[in-house]
Design a protein around this motif. Structure first.
Motif, PDB file in Angstrom:
ATOM      1  N   UNK A   1       0.847  -1.195   0.000  1.00 45.55           N
ATOM      2  CA  UNK A   1       0.000   0.000   0.000  1.00 45.55           C
ATOM      3  C   UNK A   1       0.882   1.245   0.000  1.00 45.55           C
ATOM      4  N   UNK A   2       1.896   1.207   0.862  1.00 45.69           N
ATOM      5  CA  UNK A   2       2.786   2.359   0.951  1.00 45.69           C
ATOM      6  C   UNK A   2       3.448   2.626  -0.396  1.00 45.69           C
ATOM      7  N   UNK A   3       3.904   1.551  -1.042  1.00 41.97           N
ATOM      8  CA  UNK A   3       4.552   1.743  -2.347  1.00 41.97           C
ATOM      9  C   UNK A   3       3.601   2.399  -3.332  1.00 41.97           C
ATOM     10  N   UNK A   4       2.354   1.903  -3.381  1.00 45.50           N
ATOM     11  CA  UNK A   4       1.400   2.468  -4.337  1.00 45.50           C
ATOM     12  C   UNK A   4       1.198   3.963  -4.075  1.00 45.50           C
TER      13      UNK A   4
ATOM     14  N   UNK B   1       3.611  11.860   0.906  1.00 45.54           N
ATOM     15  CA  UNK B   1       4.020  11.928   2.310  1.00 45.54           C
ATOM     16  C   UNK B   1       3.317  10.855   3.130  1.00 45.54           C
ATOM     17  N   UNK B   2       2.041  10.654   2.820  1.00 46.39           N
ATOM     18  CA  UNK B   2       1.259   9.657   3.535  1.00 46.39           C
ATOM     19  C   UNK B   2       1.881   8.267   3.330  1.00 46.39           C
ATOM     20  N   UNK B   3       2.273   7.968   2.097  1.00 47.92           N
ATOM     21  CA  UNK B   3       2.917   6.690   1.807  1.00 47.92           C
ATOM     22  C   UNK B   3       4.200   6.522   2.609  1.00 47.92           C
ATOM     23  N   UNK B   4       4.988   7.581   2.697  1.00 49.55           N
ATOM     24  CA  UNK B   4       6.248   7.484   3.435  1.00 49.55           C
ATOM     25  C   UNK B   4       5.997   7.273   4.926  1.00 49.55           C
ATOM     26  N   UNK B   5       4.941   7.890   5.430  1.00 46.91           N
ATOM     27  CA  UNK B   5       4.609   7.683   6.845  1.00 46.91           C
ATOM     28  C   UNK B   5       4.259   6.210   7.086  1.00 46.91           C
ATOM     29  N   UNK B   6       3.547   5.614   6.128  1.00 46.89           N
ATOM     30  CA  UNK B   6       3.198   4.190   6.294  1.00 46.89           C
ATOM     31  C   UNK B   6       4.466   3.328   6.309  1.00 46.89           C
ATOM     32  N   UNK B   7       5.443   3.689   5.469  1.00 46.00           N
ATOM     33  CA  UNK B   7       6.716   2.955   5.489  1.00 46.00           C
ATOM     34  C   UNK B   7       7.316   3.017   6.891  1.00 46.00           C
ATOM     35  N   UNK B   8       7.305   4.212   7.445  1.00 46.16           N
ATOM     36  CA  UNK B   8       7.875   4.409   8.783  1.00 46.16           C
ATOM     37  C   UNK B   8       7.130   3.554   9.804  1.00 46.16           C
TER      38      UNK B   8
ATOM     39  N   UNK C   1       8.627   0.470  12.141  1.00 46.69           N
ATOM     40  CA  UNK C   1       8.503   0.428  13.601  1.00 46.69           C
ATOM     41  C   UNK C   1       7.807  -0.869  14.025  1.00 46.69           C
ATOM     42  N   UNK C   2       6.713  -1.210  13.331  1.00 39.67           N
ATOM     43  CA  UNK C   2       6.012  -2.459  13.663  1.00 39.67           C
ATOM     44  C   UNK C   2       6.926  -3.665  13.492  1.00 39.67           C
ATOM     45  N   UNK C   3       7.716  -3.631  12.443  1.00 30.81           N
ATOM     46  CA  UNK C   3       8.645  -4.721  12.167  1.00 30.81           C
ATOM     47  C   UNK C   3       9.594  -4.924  13.350  1.00 30.81           C
ATOM     48  N   UNK C   4      10.025  -3.814  13.927  1.00 31.39           N
ATOM     49  CA  UNK C   4      10.984  -3.916  15.023  1.00 31.39           C
ATOM     50  C   UNK C   4      10.296  -4.298  16.328  1.00 31.39           C
ATOM     51  N   UNK C   5       8.966  -4.116  16.378  1.00 32.96           N
ATOM     52  CA  UNK C   5       8.252  -4.391  17.621  1.00 32.96           C
ATOM     53  C   UNK C   5       7.701  -5.816  17.627  1.00 32.96           C
ATOM     54  N   UNK C   6       7.217  -6.264  16.463  1.00 39.46           N
ATOM     55  CA  UNK C   6       6.546  -7.572  16.419  1.00 39.46           C
ATOM     56  C   UNK C   6       7.569  -8.664  16.127  1.00 39.46           C
TER      57      UNK C   6
END
Lengths: 827, 202, 106
Positions: A427-430, A479-486, A490-495
């Protein structure tokens, strides 16, 4: 010893201090690389917010969102932050993190320098951030053209923040470049010849050499402009023999290679990730290497294409137009090598591949518009319009951000040992892809309709309203897409969701490291026999963890690694790295005090800060070496190698050599500036040339000769087992005599504020003086080490380094004397 | 610049359309090659053959051919746009400062105008450009490309308007907080009007 | 280091010649307005001779890099250095041919 016991012993030697306090003393490349990346992406966020402010301002005509004063700060800082505080540090961080792992070694060449570079970046960036928060940020455009940025037209502190803060940050780029060059050439796994190097290492080698020769012109330009602003030395003031075009030349001598310094590492990422995504190998490896080299050097011959509208004669423009078109050829070689690689393999549409496709679409368009603006008449029209803004975003976002995102998604499992859990990335990429193209395709068009860059408002009757609104909407989608990447990272590092080893099926060595990587990377160093060691032997990682490679016995709690021969990769020296220390942090802080004293004009503090840097530098070097002879060290597989301190080419020698390449470029830029003012500036020749001083003409060459001969004699005396003290003292006397000669030269020079001629002589003299004092300090250090018992017949490494510096000093002295006195002789 | 009203702007606009069409074709080709990489499995070419096709052919020969043509076109066009001496060239001077323009006229010595540049229509005009303070840039998008006003230097730009009329002019180099309103107008006169303008002030 | 040198020497020599001839064209024009406008004039000849010298230098470097005596051993470096040498020669001709055709001082 079991693999676990080995892991514990190595971890004890290599791990950084516990908790957050460990960040301040860590010198480990994995730690510092991550710190670089996190800080760089923080600035990406700041720069992105500024971009959103720009788009908000331009979304409607007659916008009252920000006045022109604030708006100038916003666009200046957007460009500055994205270039200097995001792109370059992100590259540094990525390469710092990855290179040792890819090269099959345990750390970069100079671990403390890595940390020092980071802290310089941290403090320098903080300076600029503070200026932004207080509303006194630089506002002259990221290119800082004088006379607009001179004292008369920009009296505030804003410009000083830029000149001083960016120079401070650039220290980190120079440090990283020296470090990468030496690491890639000398710190590789045994058997990794140049032909077996991962392609990313080739790219980074090329980029590092570019930083060493590309950044010094800007550093020099910043110094000269700051000298003009602070002390009235008129390098860029036309009425006093300066010329504002000199700045443009120096700036773009840096600025154009800079674009390729940003693009080439990203191309290295593509060359690494794309073949893995297509389950194959890169076609035309040697052509790609040659293309990277060609691109790097050609990019130094393009700088005037930023100056097509400054009134340079058409022949000059034609040279640079031709060079600018030619540079598209090696770019095309790489692009088609990548597409051919995809044809050869079977591409898979994983997330990194999506971003690589985004890269292809965006970068090819950016390259094509780049060829357009290389055509002189077209550039006359679109120069300084939104068309160029759109072009450069296609090149930089396409050629840098997409590949970096591909790289992040590709290497994230390595760094964290985890798999992605939430599938937000597609989604972020799109959003990013669509948002980007909406924003910047529109911007091309509005540029062709005549919208200039850097305007804060426009009128409804200009007819740009709809396009700008579309562009702004696209910007916010992006910008919205980049925020989703971020969020996803973060989720990747938490889960926690463990990834298997080598999830992409890659062949390069970084995937032979345990996931997540331990501080020491490899429990033992591999012997490499091909370009893809892991493809030949998928169990390589396990075997290395069992200690089957080199240096597997984790002796004495030392951080050990190997230096190799450049061409063949055969082991040459045994190196012990320094351990965790806060010295880099303290050194960077004191360096910061030096820059701060210049910024705040607290000139009484400046010499104190310099003395502090000298003292800390002394300590820095003092911590290395040994006071007893170590002899050859066993490194495994029956091989014993000399310790680095007992060779003629220790790490410091290599570092000095490449640092001097950067230094020589700075000096060369200074001589170029002198020649440029002489031939182009209207106020030349000056009223009178400096009269040659006989005393200087005798003392300077005598001092230089004594220094060179003294150190050579000291090296020889030591080699035959004699006492080098007397020869070192003679060399020291020579260096001090030379320093005195330069002081005399300065005393006799015309006043530096009267004419650019006097100002240039003053800088030349100071350059010589500083280097003479630096060499004197090194010789004094050698004497102290000799007395303290750190130098012996076999421990000769420190003696081997200083001749490089004395030799450089002698050459520079000759050139300075010629530049200063020849015009007087001729007149 | 997409609505040209003078010979220089016309030829640059034509250059743009040529380049746009060429670039679109090249872009389509690259995208096509990229899409074809996703074809299902096919017989693999040898490494040497792949190098020949992709690197020698598409990577080297193709761009070299395209770029040589484009470079030649660009340089030939650039040569034609230079301010060469000629019998009917009118000469004017433009002096920029933050944030205004003053123009003077070789054919009417002593005559100056602020913010409005008068030129004869249908005749080439050489504008000698300089500045009193920071760097500015002289740009009349519908007539020709731009040229910078650099302290201590005088740059000469050739402009020409096909027909009488009024054309917007801009300063196109960031010059501080008055930058966006730093504009001027060019008025191109028919021969009689031009003569009248020249004599008007004397 | 000698391998690096083999790879870098030709393109670096291009960069040096390119910058030098660009500087020379500036000096030629500074010598007098219109000095090099007319074809076949002295100043134009200076530029053309410099251009030919640069091409000659590149041909020499190409021969050196290709030679058995100074060239690299078979392998990656040999191929890359040969490509670089050709790049240097092509770049010299490609970027400096305007000395033959373009207006020097307009």
């Amino acid at each position: 010893m079991t693999a676990l016991a080995r892991h514990r012993r190595l971890s004890a030697a290599w791990a950084s201090g516990p908790g957050w306090k460990g960040w301040f003393s860590t010198v480990n490349h994995s730690d510092v690389g991550r710190m670089f990346l996190v800080t760089a992406f923080f600035y990406f966020l700041v720069g992105g917010i500024l971009a959103m402010l720009i788009r908000a301002q331009l979304a409607t005509p007659h916008s009252a969102f920000a006045g022109p004063g604030i708006y100038s700060q916003i666009f200046t800082m957007h460009g500055t932050i994205m270039m200097f505080l995001f792109a370059i540090p992100a590259i540094e961080g990525m390469a710092i993190y990855l290179l040792p792992k890819m090269l099959g070694t345990r750390d970069l060449a100079y671990p403390r320098l890595t940390a020092y570079g980071y802290w310089c970046y941290f403090f320098g960036g903080a300076m600029l951030l503070v200026s932004l928060l207080f509303g006194i940020a630089p506002d002259g455009g990221w290119f800082m053209y004088p006379p607009l940025t001179g004292r008369i037209h920009s009296p505030g502190i804003n410009t000083d923040f830029w000149l001083i803060g960016i120079t401070f940050v650039e220290i980190s780029a120079i440090c990283a470049a020296v470090e990468f060059t030496v690491s890639i050439l000398k710190y590789r796994a045994p058997g990794m010849s140049l032909a077996r190097m991962p392609i990313f290492a080739w790219y980074m080698l090329v980029v590092s050499l570019m930083i060493l020769t590309g950044f010094p012109p800007l550093i020099l330009g910043s110094i000269l402009l700051e000298l003009e602003r602070a002390f009235g030395m008129p390098f860029f003031q036309v009425e006093l023999g300066g010329d504002s075009l000199l700045w443009q030349h120096l700036f773009w001598l840096f600025g154009h290679p800079e674009v390729y310094i940003i693009f080439l590492p990203a191309a290295g990422v593509v060359s690494t990730v794309l073949p893995v995504m297509a389950s194959t190998t890169l076609i035309g490896y040697r052509w790609v290497v040659a293309a990277a080299v060609a691109l790097a050097i050609l990019s130094f011959g393009l700088w005037v294409h930023h100056m097509f509208t400054t009134g340079i004669p058409h022949m000059g423009l034609a040279f640079f137009s031709a060079a600018s078109t030619l540079v598209a050829v090696p770019t095309a070689v790489q692009v088609f090598a990548w597409i051919g690689t995809m044809w050869k393999g079977t591409p898979r549409l994983h997330l990194p591949m999506l971003h690589i496709l985004g890269f292809f679409v965006t970068f090819v368009i950016g390259g094509l518009t780049g060829v357009m603006v290389a055509v002189v008449p077209f550039d006359w029209q679109v120069h300084d319009t939104a068309f160029v803004t759109a072009h450069l975003h296609y090149v930089l976002f396409g050629g840098f951000v997409f590949p970096i995102l591909a790289g992040i998604y590709y290497w994230l499992p390595l760094a964290s040992g985890r798999r992605r859990f939430f599938r937000l990335g597609n989604v972020a990429f799109a959003l990013i892809f669509i948002g980007f193209h909406v924003t910047f395709l529109a911007m091309h068009w509005v540029g062709l309709m005549g919208q200039r860059r850097r305007i804060s408002t426009y009128a409804p009757e200009d007819g740009w309203t709809a396009i700008n609104l579309i562009s702004s909407v696209g910007g916010f989608v992006l910008a919205f897409g980049l925020v989703i990447v971020l969020i996803e990272i973060v989720l990747h590092l938490v889960v926690p969701r463990r990834s298997r080893r080598n999830p992409w099926g890659a062949g390069t060595l970084e995937w032979a490291v345990p996931m997540p990587p331990p501080a020491y990377n490899f429990a033992s160093l591999p012997r490499v026999t091909s370009r893809e060691p892991l493809a030949d032997d998928p169990d390589l990682g396990v075997r290395l963890a069992r200690g089957e490679g080199y240096l597997g016995d984790a002796r004495g709690g030392l951080r050990e690694t190997l230096m190799v021969d450049i061409a063949t990769g055969e082991p040459e020296q045994h190196v012990v790295y320094p351990a965790n220390t806060r010295l880099p942090l303290v050194m960077a802080a004191v360096t910061g005090v030096f820059f701060l004293s210049l910024l705040l004009k607290l000139y009484w503090l400046t010499p104190l800060a310099l003395a502090g840097v000298a003292v800390l530098g002394w300590r820095w070097v003092w911590q290395l070496g040994s006071d007893t002879d170590l002899g050859c060290q066993p490194v495994g597989h029956g091989l014993a190698l000399a310790s680095a301190s007992e060779t003629d080419r220790p790490p410091g020698w290599w570092g000095s050599a490449f640092l001097l390449v950067a230094n020589a470029t700075l000096f060369g830029s200074l001589l170029f500036g002198y020649a440029f003012l002489w031939t182009v500036a209207p106020g030349w020749p000056p009223a009178a040339f400096m009269e040659p001083s006989l005393l200087v003409l005798v003392a300077a060459p005598a001092g230089a000769a004594l220094a060179v001969a003294g150190i050579a004699l000291a090296v020889r005396r030591n080699r035959i087992g004699g006492d080098p003290t007397a020869a070192l003292l003679a060399a020291l006397a020579g260096a001090l005599c030379l320093a005195g000669a330069f002081a005399l030269l300065l005393a006799g020079a015309p006043h530096p504020t009267g004419h650019a001629y006097g100002a240039t002589l003053w800088v030349l003299g100071c350059y010589g003086l500083v280097h003479a004092l630096l060499v004197a300090l090194m010789l004094a250090f050698l004497l102290a080490r000799q007395r303290a018992g750190y130098v012996s017949r076999s421990r000769r490494a420190e003696l081997a380094i200083v001749p490089v510096w004395t030799g450089y000093l002698a050459v520079v002295t000759a050139l300075i004397l010629a530049a200063v006195y020849l015009p007087g002789f001729a007149a | 610049m997409l609505d040209p009203a003078g010979p220089a702007a016309h030829s640059i606009a034509r250059l743009w359309w040529v380049m746009l069409i060429g670039s679109t074709a090249i872009f389509a080709l690259v995208m096509l090659l990229l899409a074809l990489a996703w074809r299902p499995a096919r017989a693999g070419a040898t490494e040497a053959a792949a190098e020949r096709t992709w690197i020698m052919g598409l990577g080297l020969a193709f761009p070299v051919a395209v770029l040589l043509v484009l470079l030649g076109y660009g340089l030939w066009l650039g040569e034609r746009l230079l301010p060469r001496a000629g019998p009917d060239v009118a000469r004017v001077a433009a002096v920029a400062r933050q944030w205004s323009w003053t123009f003077s006229y070789d054919e009417a010595p002593g005559r100056t105008t602020d913010g409005v540049l008068h030129i004869p229509a249908g005749r080439p005009v050489d504008v000698a450009i300089t500045t009193r303070d920071v760097i500015h840039s002289f740009w009349v998008p519908r007539l020709a490309g731009k040229l910078d006003a650099i302290p201590g230097h005088v740059n000469v730009l050739r402009i020409e308007a096909d027909t009488p009329g009024s054309y917007a002019g801009l300063s196109a180099e960031f010059s501080g907080h008055g930058y966006e309103d730093h504009s001027f107008t060019v008025i191109a006169h028919a021969p009689d009007d031009w003569q009248a303008f020249l004599e008007d002030g004397q | 280091m000698s391998d690096l040198l083999r790879i870098l020497v030709s393109p670096a020599a291009w960069l040096a010649c390119f910058s030098a001839i660009y500087g020379l064209s500036g000096i030629v024009c500074a010598a007098g307005p219109g000095a090099a406008v007319a074809d076949g004039s002295g100043p134009r000849m200076v530029l053309v001779i410099a251009f030919l010298l640069a091409v000659l230098l590149q041909v020499g470097l190409l021969a050196l890099v290709w030679s058995a005596r100074f060239g690299a051993e078979p392998g990656l470096v040999r191929v890359v250095s040969r490509i670089s040498a050709v790049t240097g020669l092509v770049a010299t001709v490609w970027t400096l041919f305007p000395v033959l055709a373009a207006s020097a001082c307009l």
